[in-house]
Design a protein around this motif. Structure first.
Motif, PDB file in Angstrom:
ATOM      1  N   LEU A  71       0.806  -1.222   0.000  1.00 37.53           N
ATOM      2  CA  LEU A  71       0.000   0.000   0.000  1.00 37.53           C
ATOM      3  C   LEU A  71       0.840   1.275   0.000  1.00 37.53           C
ATOM      4  O   LEU A  71       0.284   2.372  -0.086  1.00 37.53           O
ATOM      5  CB  LEU A  71      -0.925   0.015   1.221  1.00 37.53           C
ATOM      6  N   LEU A  72       2.153   1.150   0.077  1.00 40.40           N
ATOM      7  CA  LEU A  72       3.011   2.332   0.095  1.00 40.40           C
ATOM      8  C   LEU A  72       2.868   3.091  -1.220  1.00 40.40           C
ATOM      9  O   LEU A  72       2.977   2.509  -2.302  1.00 40.40           O
ATOM     10  CB  LEU A  72       4.472   1.934   0.317  1.00 40.40           C
ATOM     11  N   ASP A  73       2.634   4.399  -1.133  1.00 40.69           N
ATOM     12  CA  ASP A  73       2.352   5.185  -2.339  1.00 40.69           C
ATOM     13  C   ASP A  73       3.412   6.235  -2.651  1.00 40.69           C
ATOM     14  O   ASP A  73       3.167   7.169  -3.415  1.00 40.69           O
ATOM     15  CB  ASP A  73       0.975   5.861  -2.223  1.00 40.69           C
ATOM     16  N   PHE A  74       4.609   6.085  -2.060  1.00 38.58           N
ATOM     17  CA  PHE A  74       5.659   7.068  -2.292  1.00 38.58           C
ATOM     18  C   PHE A  74       6.964   6.361  -2.651  1.00 38.58           C
ATOM     19  O   PHE A  74       7.123   5.158  -2.403  1.00 38.58           O
ATOM     20  CB  PHE A  74       5.860   7.956  -1.059  1.00 38.58           C
ATOM     21  N   LYS A  75       7.861   7.112  -3.258  1.00 39.30           N
ATOM     22  CA  LYS A  75       9.130   6.554  -3.707  1.00 39.30           C
ATOM     23  C   LYS A  75      10.045   6.285  -2.515  1.00 39.30           C
ATOM     24  O   LYS A  75      10.204   7.130  -1.636  1.00 39.30           O
ATOM     25  CB  LYS A  75       9.810   7.510  -4.687  1.00 39.30           C
ATOM     26  N   LEU A  76      10.632   5.109  -2.508  1.00 36.31           N
ATOM     27  CA  LEU A  76      11.528   4.734  -1.423  1.00 36.31           C
ATOM     28  C   LEU A  76      12.951   5.197  -1.707  1.00 36.31           C
ATOM     29  O   LEU A  76      13.346   5.375  -2.862  1.00 36.31           O
ATOM     30  CB  LEU A  76      11.518   3.209  -1.245  1.00 36.31           C
ATOM     31  N   ASP A  77      13.734   5.371  -0.650  1.00 40.25           N
ATOM     32  CA  ASP A  77      15.155   5.677  -0.810  1.00 40.25           C
ATOM     33  C   ASP A  77      15.854   4.506  -1.494  1.00 40.25           C
ATOM     34  O   ASP A  77      15.350   3.375  -1.497  1.00 40.25           O
ATOM     35  CB  ASP A  77      15.803   5.917   0.558  1.00 40.25           C
ATOM     36  N   LYS A  78      17.028   4.754  -2.022  1.00 35.32           N
ATOM     37  CA  LYS A  78      17.771   3.727  -2.741  1.00 35.32           C
ATOM     38  C   LYS A  78      18.150   2.552  -1.852  1.00 35.32           C
ATOM     39  O   LYS A  78      18.347   1.432  -2.344  1.00 35.32           O
ATOM     40  CB  LYS A  78      19.022   4.326  -3.386  1.00 35.32           C
ATOM     41  N   ASN A  79      18.291   2.805  -0.564  1.00 33.48           N
ATOM     42  CA  ASN A  79      18.675   1.721   0.349  1.00 33.48           C
ATOM     43  C   ASN A  79      17.478   1.118   1.072  1.00 33.48           C
ATOM     44  O   ASN A  79      17.606   0.540   2.156  1.00 33.48           O
ATOM     45  CB  ASN A  79      19.723   2.199   1.346  1.00 33.48           C
ATOM     46  N   MET A  80      16.294   1.257   0.476  1.00 34.69           N
ATOM     47  CA  MET A  80      15.088   0.606   0.976  1.00 34.69           C
ATOM     48  C   MET A  80      14.595  -0.398  -0.064  1.00 34.69           C
ATOM     49  O   MET A  80      14.673  -0.126  -1.262  1.00 34.69           O
ATOM     50  CB  MET A  80      13.976   1.625   1.252  1.00 34.69           C
ATOM     51  N   LYS A  81      14.078  -1.529   0.396  1.00 33.36           N
ATOM     52  CA  LYS A  81      13.672  -2.579  -0.530  1.00 33.36           C
ATOM     53  C   LYS A  81      12.439  -3.308  -0.014  1.00 33.36           C
ATOM     54  O   LYS A  81      12.383  -3.699   1.161  1.00 33.36           O
ATOM     55  CB  LYS A  81      14.817  -3.584  -0.710  1.00 33.36           C
ATOM     56  N   ILE A  82      11.435  -3.486  -0.887  1.00 28.39           N
ATOM     57  CA  ILE A  82      10.259  -4.280  -0.544  1.00 28.39           C
ATOM     58  C   ILE A  82      10.597  -5.762  -0.666  1.00 28.39           C
ATOM     59  O   ILE A  82      11.211  -6.181  -1.655  1.00 28.39           O
ATOM     60  CB  ILE A  82       9.070  -3.953  -1.474  1.00 28.39           C
ATOM     61  N   VAL A  83      10.206  -6.559   0.332  1.00 25.95           N
ATOM     62  CA  VAL A  83      10.439  -8.008   0.293  1.00 25.95           C
ATOM     63  C   VAL A  83       9.117  -8.718   0.558  1.00 25.95           C
ATOM     64  O   VAL A  83       8.166  -8.137   1.072  1.00 25.95           O
ATOM     65  CB  VAL A  83      11.497  -8.443   1.324  1.00 25.95           C
ATOM     66  N   THR A  84       9.065  -9.987   0.186  1.00 25.19           N
ATOM     67  CA  THR A  84       7.830 -10.756   0.330  1.00 25.19           C
ATOM     68  C   THR A  84       7.910 -11.718   1.511  1.00 25.19           C
ATOM     69  O   THR A  84       9.006 -12.050   1.988  1.00 25.19           O
ATOM     70  CB  THR A  84       7.545 -11.571  -0.944  1.00 25.19           C
ATOM     71  N   ASN A  85       6.756 -12.195   1.950  1.00 26.11           N
ATOM     72  CA  ASN A  85       6.728 -13.217   3.000  1.00 26.11           C
ATOM     73  C   ASN A  85       7.421 -14.494   2.542  1.00 26.11           C
ATOM     74  O   ASN A  85       8.018 -15.212   3.331  1.00 26.11           O
ATOM     75  CB  ASN A  85       5.285 -13.520   3.396  1.00 26.11           C
TER      76      ASN A  85
END
Length: 251
Positions: free
Chosen positions: A209-223
């Motif tokens: 649900l995140l609607d903004f751009k993440l910093d370069k050192n942030m990463k979405i991961v899955t369960n």
């Protein structure tokens, strides 16, 4: 770091506030079968959760070890808190011992975010893992090794509310996605300032649900990435968090 024998299979279980998921991993943390899951029972006391796990894995192929990610504070396999399952049910329950008796295999139990952290980090520098779901899970790792677990979710963040109350499922339902994302931005700013991490990994169902751009050192991961950490729990002679010596699988 100890290498798990190639033939070893690990039953990896993720206990959540809404569902219990499980799969079988090989020694490298690769999935040997698709995830299966059941609804988390209510009330979610130790007896009902163990019963649900036994039903879930009844038809699974054979396994040698069991790794469990638990939604609360766990030390040496003993649960201290379980806010999303019911603290009164779980305080000072030796869940590792109970699961070993129920499943008949060497077992390790750690906080669910800690297990997810082992599954997703690169092993370089200070890495932080957070989960956005029923509550707010966190894990810290240095060079791939778990640091002592901190229940950051229960630290006050705004007007007396802790992180669980500020950005958990209940808050999301009450305020909607737009305001929730505004709160998440505030939380990310705090985490960046306080922990000065090299990389932040963001998991949990609400990360979508995140609607903004993440910093370069942030990463979405899955369960799915996170549950792979179940294999790494058994890769050290004496794990720094569980303090459990490497056991020999029962025949």
């Amino acid at each position: 770091m100890k290498t798990i024998p190639a033939q070893v299979k690990i039953l990896s279980i993720d206990i959540g506030g809404s569902s219990i998921k499980a799969t079988i991993l090989n020694n490298k943390g690769e999935l040997k079968m698709d995830y299966n899951k059941v609804v988390t029972p209510k009330p979610a006391n130790p007896e009902s959760v163990i019963k649900a796990i036994k039903v879930l894995v009844e038809k699974f192929p054979g396994y040698d070890y069991v790794s469990v990610g638990f939604p609360g504070y766990v030390r040496n396999g003993v649960v201290k808190t379980a806010p999303n399952l019911g603290d009164s049910f779980w305080k000072d329950i030796d869940f590792r011992k109970q699961l070993e008796a129920a499943l008949g295999k060497p077992t390790q139990v750690v906080n669910d975010a800690d297990m997810q952290g082992l599954g997703v980090v690169s092993g370089k520098g200070l890495e932080m893992v957070i989960t956005l779901g029923t509550g707010f899970g966190t894990a810290l790792l240095m060079d791939g090794h778990l640091l002592p677990h901190l229940e950051i979710a229960h630290h006050p963040v705004s007007k007396g509310r802790d992180y669980d109350a500020f950005i958990g499922d209940k808050a999301l339902d009450e305020i909607g996605e737009k305001k929730w994302n505004k709160r998440i931005r505030k939380v990310f700013k705090i985490l960046k300032t306080v922990f000065n991490y090299d990389t932040l990994y963001i998991g949990g169902g609400n990360s979508d649900l995140l609607d903004f751009k993440l910093d370069k050192n942030m990463k979405i991961v899955t369960n799915a990435d996170g549950i792979k950490g179940g294999a790494r729990l058994w890769q050290e002679d004496k794990h720094p968090v569980t303090h459990t010596a490497m056991a020999t699988p029962s025949k």
